[in-house]
Design a protein around this motif. Sequence first.
Motif, PDB file in Angstrom:
ATOM      1  N   THR A  46       3.597   8.373   6.628  1.00  0.00           N
ATOM      2  CA  THR A  46       2.869   9.635   6.462  1.00  0.00           C
ATOM      3  C   THR A  46       1.521   9.366   5.810  1.00  0.00           C
ATOM      4  N   ALA A  47       0.525  10.155   6.221  1.00  0.00           N
ATOM      5  CA  ALA A  47      -0.818  10.046   5.657  1.00  0.00           C
ATOM      6  C   ALA A  47      -1.141  11.317   4.882  1.00  0.00           C
ATOM      7  N   ASP A  48      -1.571  11.134   3.667  1.00  0.00           N
ATOM      8  CA  ASP A  48      -1.992  12.232   2.801  1.00  0.00           C
ATOM      9  C   ASP A  48      -3.499  12.080   2.597  1.00  0.00           C
ATOM     10  N   ARG A  49      -4.284  12.798   3.418  1.00  0.00           N
ATOM     11  CA  ARG A  49      -5.739  12.648   3.356  1.00  0.00           C
ATOM     12  C   ARG A  49      -6.309  13.148   2.038  1.00  0.00           C
ATOM     13  N   ARG A  50      -5.698  14.190   1.474  1.00  0.00           N
ATOM     14  CA  ARG A  50      -6.228  14.746   0.223  1.00  0.00           C
ATOM     15  C   ARG A  50      -6.147  13.725  -0.908  1.00  0.00           C
ATOM     16  N   ASN A  51      -5.007  13.038  -1.000  1.00  0.00           N
ATOM     17  CA  ASN A  51      -4.836  12.046  -2.065  1.00  0.00           C
ATOM     18  C   ASN A  51      -5.133  10.628  -1.604  1.00  0.00           C
ATOM     19  N   LYS A  52      -5.529  10.485  -0.316  1.00  0.00           N
ATOM     20  CA  LYS A  52      -5.945   9.200   0.246  1.00  0.00           C
ATOM     21  C   LYS A  52      -4.871   8.124   0.064  1.00  0.00           C
ATOM     22  N   VAL A  53      -3.667   8.452   0.534  1.00  0.00           N
ATOM     23  CA  VAL A  53      -2.576   7.489   0.423  1.00  0.00           C
ATOM     24  C   VAL A  53      -1.712   7.562   1.674  1.00  0.00           C
ATOM     25  N   ILE A  54      -1.160   6.420   2.040  1.00  0.00           N
ATOM     26  CA  ILE A  54      -0.198   6.327   3.129  1.00  0.00           C
ATOM     27  C   ILE A  54       1.132   5.911   2.529  1.00  0.00           C
ATOM     28  N   ALA A  55       2.189   6.636   2.859  1.00  0.00           N
ATOM     29  CA  ALA A  55       3.533   6.323   2.378  1.00  0.00           C
ATOM     30  C   ALA A  55       4.378   5.837   3.540  1.00  0.00           C
ATOM     31  N   ILE A  56       5.120   4.755   3.305  1.00  0.00           N
ATOM     32  CA  ILE A  56       5.992   4.178   4.326  1.00  0.00           C
ATOM     33  C   ILE A  56       7.402   4.166   3.792  1.00  0.00           C
ATOM     34  N   ARG A  57       8.350   4.601   4.630  1.00  0.00           N
ATOM     35  CA  ARG A  57       9.747   4.622   4.208  1.00  0.00           C
ATOM     36  C   ARG A  57      10.640   4.245   5.388  1.00  0.00           C
ATOM     37  N   ALA A  58      11.525   3.286   5.164  1.00  0.00           N
ATOM     38  CA  ALA A  58      12.496   2.913   6.187  1.00  0.00           C
ATOM     39  C   ALA A  58      13.645   3.912   6.156  1.00  0.00           C
ATOM     40  N   VAL A  59      14.053   4.390   7.329  1.00  0.00           N
ATOM     41  CA  VAL A  59      15.175   5.313   7.412  1.00  0.00           C
ATOM     42  C   VAL A  59      16.379   4.698   8.114  1.00  0.00           C
ATOM     43  N   SER A  60      16.172   3.610   8.798  1.00  0.00           N
ATOM     44  CA  SER A  60      17.260   2.882   9.448  1.00  0.00           C
ATOM     45  C   SER A  60      16.684   1.543   9.882  1.00  0.00           C
ATOM     46  N   GLY A  61      17.432   0.829  10.696  1.00  0.00           N
ATOM     47  CA  GLY A  61      16.909  -0.433  11.198  1.00  0.00           C
ATOM     48  C   GLY A  61      17.736  -1.622  10.770  1.00  0.00           C
ATOM     49  N   THR A  62      17.292  -2.793  11.214  1.00  0.00           N
ATOM     50  CA  THR A  62      18.003  -4.034  10.939  1.00  0.00           C
ATOM     51  C   THR A  62      17.729  -4.504   9.516  1.00  0.00           C
ATOM     52  N   PRO A  63      18.749  -4.885   8.738  1.00  0.00           N
ATOM     53  CA  PRO A  63      18.510  -5.423   7.394  1.00  0.00           C
ATOM     54  C   PRO A  63      17.591  -6.637   7.445  1.00  0.00           C
ATOM     55  N   VAL A  64      16.735  -6.743   6.455  1.00  0.00           N
ATOM     56  CA  VAL A  64      15.766  -7.837   6.416  1.00  0.00           C
ATOM     57  C   VAL A  64      16.332  -8.988   5.585  1.00  0.00           C
ATOM     58  N   PRO A  65      16.399 -10.198   6.141  1.00  0.00           N
ATOM     59  CA  PRO A  65      16.876 -11.345   5.360  1.00  0.00           C
ATOM     60  C   PRO A  65      16.006 -11.587   4.129  1.00  0.00           C
ATOM     61  N   GLY A  66      16.575 -12.223   3.128  1.00  0.00           N
ATOM     62  CA  GLY A  66      15.859 -12.447   1.881  1.00  0.00           C
ATOM     63  C   GLY A  66      14.623 -13.298   2.024  1.00  0.00           C
ATOM     64  N   ASP A  67      14.564 -14.150   3.045  1.00  0.00           N
ATOM     65  CA  ASP A  67      13.410 -15.020   3.225  1.00  0.00           C
ATOM     66  C   ASP A  67      12.401 -14.436   4.207  1.00  0.00           C
ATOM     67  N   ARG A  68      12.531 -13.146   4.517  1.00  0.00           N
ATOM     68  CA  ARG A  68      11.629 -12.502   5.465  1.00  0.00           C
ATOM     69  C   ARG A  68      10.983 -11.270   4.842  1.00  0.00           C
ATOM     70  N   THR A  69       9.929 -10.797   5.484  1.00  0.00           N
ATOM     71  CA  THR A  69       9.164  -9.652   5.007  1.00  0.00           C
ATOM     72  C   THR A  69       8.800  -8.762   6.187  1.00  0.00           C
ATOM     73  N   LEU A  70       8.812  -7.454   5.961  1.00  0.00           N
ATOM     74  CA  LEU A  70       8.288  -6.516   6.945  1.00  0.00           C
ATOM     75  C   LEU A  70       6.817  -6.250   6.642  1.00  0.00           C
ATOM     76  N   GLN A  71       5.995  -6.302   7.677  1.00  0.00           N
ATOM     77  CA  GLN A  71       4.560  -6.109   7.505  1.00  0.00           C
ATOM     78  C   GLN A  71       4.073  -5.027   8.468  1.00  0.00           C
ATOM     79  N   LEU A  72       3.249  -4.101   7.939  1.00  0.00           N
ATOM     80  CA  LEU A  72       2.734  -2.989   8.725  1.00  0.00           C
ATOM     81  C   LEU A  72       1.358  -3.324   9.283  1.00  0.00           C
ATOM     82  N   TRP A  73       1.173  -2.976  10.564  1.00  0.00           N
ATOM     83  CA  TRP A  73      -0.087  -3.268  11.253  1.00  0.00           C
ATOM     84  C   TRP A  73      -0.604  -2.014  11.942  1.00  0.00           C
ATOM     85  N   ALA A  74      -1.928  -1.895  12.010  1.00  0.00           N
ATOM     86  CA  ALA A  74      -2.578  -0.922  12.884  1.00  0.00           C
ATOM     87  C   ALA A  74      -3.145  -1.699  14.067  1.00  0.00           C
TER      88      ALA A  74
END
Length: 231
Positions: A138-166
């Motif tokens: 979600t984008a909040d233009r007034r406060n100039k922040v983007i919030a990201i939240r996982a709601v489901s999906g594959t568990p991430v192994p401890g040696d891995r990272t999820l990265q967001l891209w445009a």
Amino acid sequence: MNHRDHPDLCDRLAAEYVLGTLQGGARRRFEGWLHGDAALRRTVAEWRDRLVPLAEFAPPQEPPARVWRGIAQRLRLEDGAARPWYREALQWWRMLAGASTAAAVALAVVLAVQEPAPSIDTFAALTDDSARAAVLVTADRRNKVIAIRAVSGTPVPGDRTLQLWAITQAGTPRSLGILDERGSAAIALSDRALGPDVAVLAVSLEPKGGSPNPNAPTGPVLYKGAWVRVL
């Protein structure tokens, strides 16, 4: 008027129908159209898929005491019995409210523009290959922040990272940030994420700490989706 000759109008009405702001005779007329128009039903389903995730960001609200008093009075409950009745039935009422997609989404939109809740005006539901929503952005233009939240999906192994891209319309990736172990993050809003050239958002699975290449994902892209403006 044949509604099939006005696709833009049908699209707007479908959005209002899902939000719950289409009321009275207009709503009844629209529901009549739905019975005989499969394409219009698909449009409604598409708007529902876009807007329902907003309910995930609606903070819980305790109804004012006057609401419960009004319910007790209308049902002619005695004062002594009123409080136990609604306390015990609270979970049932919440389940009933959750079953109404339009009401839940409309509530989320209303709450989104009230303080102290964030002013959500743009969101993206990132889905997996099976079209299941896995990450909400979600984008909040007034406060100039983007919030990201996982709601489901594959568990991430401890040696891995999820990265967001445009990903731009030209196909150029821009790293927006690393998600935490829960698949969540809050990042500053900028044109890198919400500029006019951004075509889609994506989440890739990378080595711990992020992609070794700062300009492109090196791991598989797990989830992707486009920004949608809230009406």
